[in-house]
Design a protein around this motif. Sequence first.
Motif, PDB file in Angstrom:
ATOM      1  N   GLU A 177       6.419  -7.771 -44.327  1.00  0.00           N
ATOM      2  CA  GLU A 177       6.832  -7.330 -45.660  1.00  0.00           C
ATOM      3  C   GLU A 177       7.250  -5.863 -45.689  1.00  0.00           C
ATOM      4  O   GLU A 177       7.476  -5.303 -46.771  1.00  0.00           O
ATOM      5  N   GLN A 178       7.336  -5.228 -44.525  1.00  0.00           N
ATOM      6  CA  GLN A 178       7.789  -3.842 -44.388  1.00  0.00           C
ATOM      7  C   GLN A 178       6.907  -2.874 -45.170  1.00  0.00           C
ATOM      8  O   GLN A 178       7.379  -1.853 -45.679  1.00  0.00           O
ATOM      9  N   ARG A 179       5.617  -3.174 -45.244  1.00  0.00           N
ATOM     10  CA  ARG A 179       4.672  -2.283 -45.910  1.00  0.00           C
ATOM     11  C   ARG A 179       4.045  -1.288 -44.946  1.00  0.00           C
ATOM     12  O   ARG A 179       3.236  -0.459 -45.339  1.00  0.00           O
ATOM     13  N   ILE A 180       4.427  -1.377 -43.671  1.00  0.00           N
ATOM     14  CA  ILE A 180       3.853  -0.517 -42.632  1.00  0.00           C
ATOM     15  C   ILE A 180       4.987   0.131 -41.850  1.00  0.00           C
ATOM     16  O   ILE A 180       5.942  -0.538 -41.451  1.00  0.00           O
ATOM     17  N   ASP A 181       4.886   1.437 -41.627  1.00  0.00           N
ATOM     18  CA  ASP A 181       5.913   2.170 -40.878  1.00  0.00           C
ATOM     19  C   ASP A 181       5.633   2.176 -39.387  1.00  0.00           C
ATOM     20  O   ASP A 181       6.555   2.104 -38.579  1.00  0.00           O
ATOM     21  N   TYR A 182       4.373   2.310 -39.006  1.00  0.00           N
ATOM     22  CA  TYR A 182       3.997   2.227 -37.598  1.00  0.00           C
ATOM     23  C   TYR A 182       2.566   1.738 -37.525  1.00  0.00           C
ATOM     24  O   TYR A 182       1.810   1.799 -38.504  1.00  0.00           O
ATOM     25  N   ALA A 183       2.181   1.184 -36.367  1.00  0.00           N
ATOM     26  CA  ALA A 183       0.888   0.500 -36.320  1.00  0.00           C
ATOM     27  C   ALA A 183       0.343   0.449 -34.903  1.00  0.00           C
ATOM     28  O   ALA A 183       1.079   0.542 -33.913  1.00  0.00           O
ATOM     29  N   PHE A 184      -0.963   0.289 -34.828  1.00  0.00           N
ATOM     30  CA  PHE A 184      -1.686   0.058 -33.570  1.00  0.00           C
ATOM     31  C   PHE A 184      -2.021  -1.426 -33.519  1.00  0.00           C
ATOM     32  O   PHE A 184      -2.770  -1.934 -34.345  1.00  0.00           O
ATOM     33  N   VAL A 185      -1.434  -2.150 -32.555  1.00  0.00           N
ATOM     34  CA  VAL A 185      -1.562  -3.603 -32.534  1.00  0.00           C
ATOM     35  C   VAL A 185      -1.751  -4.114 -31.111  1.00  0.00           C
ATOM     36  O   VAL A 185      -1.451  -3.429 -30.126  1.00  0.00           O
ATOM     37  N   SER A 186      -2.245  -5.344 -31.018  1.00  0.00           N
ATOM     38  CA  SER A 186      -2.357  -6.009 -29.726  1.00  0.00           C
ATOM     39  C   SER A 186      -0.966  -6.390 -29.235  1.00  0.00           C
ATOM     40  O   SER A 186       0.009  -6.398 -29.994  1.00  0.00           O
ATOM     41  N   GLY A 187      -0.881  -6.750 -27.960  1.00  0.00           N
ATOM     42  CA  GLY A 187       0.416  -7.061 -27.375  1.00  0.00           C
ATOM     43  C   GLY A 187       1.112  -8.239 -28.021  1.00  0.00           C
ATOM     44  O   GLY A 187       2.327  -8.224 -28.228  1.00  0.00           O
ATOM     45  N   ARG A 188       0.355  -9.294 -28.361  1.00  0.00           N
ATOM     46  CA  ARG A 188       0.994 -10.469 -28.958  1.00  0.00           C
ATOM     47  C   ARG A 188       1.512 -10.176 -30.363  1.00  0.00           C
ATOM     48  O   ARG A 188       2.597 -10.606 -30.745  1.00  0.00           O
ATOM     49  N   LEU A 189       0.746  -9.433 -31.137  1.00  0.00           N
ATOM     50  CA  LEU A 189       1.197  -9.056 -32.473  1.00  0.00           C
ATOM     51  C   LEU A 189       2.398  -8.119 -32.374  1.00  0.00           C
ATOM     52  O   LEU A 189       3.330  -8.178 -33.185  1.00  0.00           O
ATOM     53  N   ALA A 190       2.403  -7.248 -31.367  1.00  0.00           N
ATOM     54  CA  ALA A 190       3.547  -6.372 -31.144  1.00  0.00           C
ATOM     55  C   ALA A 190       4.793  -7.184 -30.810  1.00  0.00           C
ATOM     56  O   ALA A 190       5.894  -6.882 -31.292  1.00  0.00           O
ATOM     57  N   LEU A 191       4.628  -8.226 -29.998  1.00  0.00           N
ATOM     58  CA  LEU A 191       5.772  -9.063 -29.632  1.00  0.00           C
ATOM     59  C   LEU A 191       6.370  -9.723 -30.871  1.00  0.00           C
ATOM     60  O   LEU A 191       7.591  -9.759 -31.033  1.00  0.00           O
ATOM     61  N   GLN A 192       5.525 -10.213 -31.754  1.00  0.00           N
ATOM     62  CA  GLN A 192       6.021 -10.826 -32.992  1.00  0.00           C
ATOM     63  C   GLN A 192       6.746  -9.798 -33.844  1.00  0.00           C
ATOM     64  O   GLN A 192       7.810 -10.083 -34.409  1.00  0.00           O
ATOM     65  N   ALA A 193       6.188  -8.592 -33.951  1.00  0.00           N
ATOM     66  CA  ALA A 193       6.817  -7.551 -34.770  1.00  0.00           C
ATOM     67  C   ALA A 193       8.143  -7.105 -34.174  1.00  0.00           C
ATOM     68  O   ALA A 193       9.110  -6.832 -34.897  1.00  0.00           O
TER      69      ALA A 193
END
Length: 355
Positions: free
Chosen positions: A93-109
């Motif tokens: 929903e584009q409510r986040i500009d940058y984030a700390f995430v796991s690799g799989r969640l990063a792949l989806q993003a």
Amino acid sequence: MPQRRNLRDGCRLAALSVAWCVLLWMLIGQSAWAGEPEAPAKPLTFGVLPMGGPSESLESWRPMLDDMGHALQRPIRSVSVSTYEGLAQALAEQRIDYAFVSGRLALQAVTQDHMQVIAQLTRGDGTLGYYSVLIVEKNSTIHTLDDIFDKPGHWRYARGESLSVSGYLVPETQLFAARKLDSDTFFASVMVDNHQNNALAVVNGEVDLATNNTADMERFAKHFPDQYARLRTVWKSSLIPHAVIIVRTDLAPQLRQRIAQFLTGYAKGRNAAAELAKLQLIHDISGFHAAGNDVLTSFADIDYTLEQRRALSAQWVNNDAMKARLQKIEAAHEQLIRQLKNNQPITLARHNDEP
């Protein structure tokens, strides 16, 4: 002579008049500028991967984020959620500009939400990643994987969410898909929760075994030492790359660069000791190093394995339809790997030929 002197005096008066006009214009301009201060920089929103509880995550990240806000000269808001799906929705929903995430969640993003990898965490012990584990109660009759797989429909299982790398994806790929099994149908019951609650469920006898990971088990040992002493590991995965920082690709290039420079330089300069102490609040993070989308290739391989298993276990009208599906999965995977390795924008379309 008097005429020439009058001419010089007239020139001086004209010059003085011009000077006074310029000075008056500058004073008026400064007054107007002072009355209309420059608009403050737009806040940045940082998304936090759930570790422990949402409030715990926000509290541990805040000291470093305050330093980043000071360096970037703009306020930084933080968003932490209780589930991976909640963070994934916030990214979509584009409510986040940058984030700390796991690799799989990063792949989806990266593939769906116009994000890119800019940094990867480093740990104080110098390890390049962490491991998924299966844990049981210390006195459990489960001692080997054969004890688990020899009794389908017998054990009670606890796992992480479907986007959790160590809590679901890696065990599912390395243990169950390799045996052409699905954990959701293999066990007598399946509970889905976070790592901490799953570990407590094993200790309390609510489940027989659960997934977890080495980093979260270290955190669990600190918070629940007595309960940790009652757990035993029966399986450990291959190495899983550390979590990453992702940023929106539609942020200004200069801003993305400044964010990356802050992260990769943090705890490495003249205030290294104080900054390192702030990172330690996040749980043994020693800093960040520059990274790109290519660090996500191993997670693309996990998705590929699970997609293959789904295709092979699905019902098809004939073998040709199944083969065509497998070929599309193979082609999409190869394309994705090429784009990740080249750090190219991801343009893969979703499959729409499911049976």
